[in-house]
Design an enzyme around this catalytic site. Sequence first.
Site, PDB file in Angstrom:
ATOM      1  N   SER A 125       0.662  -1.136  -0.244  1.00  0.00           N
ATOM      2  CA  SER A 125      -0.359  -0.160  -0.163  1.00  0.00           C
ATOM      3  C   SER A 125       0.718   1.011   0.075  1.00  0.00           C
ATOM      4  O   SER A 125       0.290   2.273  -0.005  1.00  0.00           O
ATOM      5  CB  SER A 125      -0.852   0.128   1.196  1.00  0.00           C
ATOM      6  OG  SER A 125       0.161   0.692   2.693  1.00  0.00           O
ATOM      7  N   LYS A 163       1.308   4.262   7.568  1.00  0.00           N
ATOM      8  CA  LYS A 163       0.283   4.863   6.340  1.00  0.00           C
ATOM      9  C   LYS A 163       1.181   6.442   6.596  1.00  0.00           C
ATOM     10  O   LYS A 163       2.246   6.723   7.392  1.00  0.00           O
ATOM     11  CB  LYS A 163      -0.517   4.772   6.619  1.00  0.00           C
ATOM     12  CG  LYS A 163      -1.287   3.789   6.488  1.00  0.00           C
ATOM     13  CD  LYS A 163      -1.341   3.569   5.658  1.00  0.00           C
ATOM     14  CE  LYS A 163      -2.270   2.149   4.737  1.00  0.00           C
ATOM     15  NZ  LYS A 163      -1.474   0.855   5.528  1.00  0.00           N
TER      16      LYS A 163
END
Length: 212
Positions: A125, A163
Amino acid sequence: MELTDKQREFYEYLRRCRQDDGNLPSLRRAAGELGVSHTAVAQLLAQLEKKGMVRREGRYSRTIRLLPGAAVRSSGSAGREVPVLGRITAGLPMSAQQEWDGSVVVDGDLFGGDELFCLRVSGASMRDAGILDGDLVICEPRHYAEQGEIVVALIHHEEATVKRFFRRADTIELRPENPDYPAQHYGLAEVLVQGRVVGVVRGMHPIFSRAG
């Protein structure tokens, strides 16, 4: 700690062996793989032991330990050993693991700060930020984040992820760097920042990024 080029190469060889199969080689195996004599390997081990880089249990024992926290300096570059603490996801959150999983030596001139740690990434991701599956992210401990920084975050006190961090009025957005993955939103009390990602190690070679 000052090491000659040969000493550093030998130390890196030992570290790769430990990472690949979890064990350090016997003197005989090391001599064969490096193409040197048994005596040369023994001398290198003795030199590293004297400099506090390894420990042998018994003069002729096969048991060799790399000492965590040893700093390396070679060819004018200051090195430091950074512990690898388990695995973290760059996909969906996964259960946090804090066990020690070896260490990597990085350039101390590029990666400063206290108490650095590494986490191994699983997932894609954060691909567009240059963080790939299997990479090690180098992190500096921190319990806060600026807008847009890449962080290690603990979700619900038990799941860890890496993230980009964005704080909204009443939520935290953890945004991936891959259009195939959606952003994740949590309440303010559901996310604890554990550190900021300052670099990436791929194939045991540091990639200086100061991500964020």
